[in-house]
Design an enzyme around this catalytic site. Sequence first.
Site: not given
Length: 343
Positions: A18, A47, A83, A105, A133, A135, A174, A232, A277
């Site tokens: 992405c 990841h 992340h 991101c 995680h 993030e 996200t 991931s 990823s």
Amino acid sequence: MSILSPLIIRLCNPRGFCAGVDRAIQIVLLALKKYGAPVYVRHEIVHNRYVVEGLQQRGAIFVEELDEIPEEHRNQPVVFSAHGVPKSVPEQADCYNLFYLDATCPLVSKVHKQAMRHQRHRRHVILIGHAGHPEVIGTMGQLEKGGVTLIETVEDALHYQPDDPDNLGFVTQTTLSVEDTAEILDVLQRRFPALEPPAAESICYATTNRQNAVKAAALGSDLFLIVGAPNSSNSRRLVEVAERSGARQSILVQRADEIDFDHLGALSVVSLSAGASAPEIIVDEIISAFRKRYNVTIELAETVVENETFLVNRELRDVVLTPQDMAFMNGRSEMLKNKNQDM
């Protein structure tokens, strides 16, 4: 010569890298070009171990904490992963006089801002996501201690007892399943009608687009392969979406040699996608593995065309990448091709 059985491969589009992943990888490559090796990266930049290994070969060194950077290298840049990181990380970098480049991101940064906006309005923040995680750790680390509650499941939502039910706001990780998040939100909004949403959707466009493409391809698939790493989040969600959407079986793989062809059973339709990823070269590798065993016809399962791009850090915009670097950034590295041939 034996006749190969026919096989349709439904190739999902969009799939793979992405805009946020492209940007993060590009930041590390540009930093290596501009400042020279080593460039330190806090946590895996994305990841995917093949991306990480490729960057290591170019001179990146991955650490989990900033204090792992030797004192003699603290004049070298450090990159924060896509992340996102807690506020304490750049603060620590400043204490060490480190020069850092933030590869978070932009859509994750937007979630951080939405969470802080809730807090400025004196709302307790509900974060829908997965504990541990990176993030989630980064988002929770933007807020005052005690100012955020993590909700992972519908059961969590059913049993949550806030101190002030009329002053709540939510954001989400996200990379969640759209359906799972909707179920959790349905419970929370029924229990707490005053729950304030973020000003913009938290689940990112790429997560939604990849899940929609998987849904479109799943029905009638004997096998659905998702290319991605076990750590991931967005790749694991794609496996779940494929199973719920009608695929007979769904498997997460990192390379073609992980596919046990002898135990797949009869196949007539295989669908194929990749997490955000996962490099495209691995998709090519898997298709090649099937071509050795079947007479393959490719069908494109396209739901939307993505054209999003994110700018890199201002300090890096004057650096030019080589064609080899561009191939790596686009997931089509010659280095990975050579590894494939050695399998």
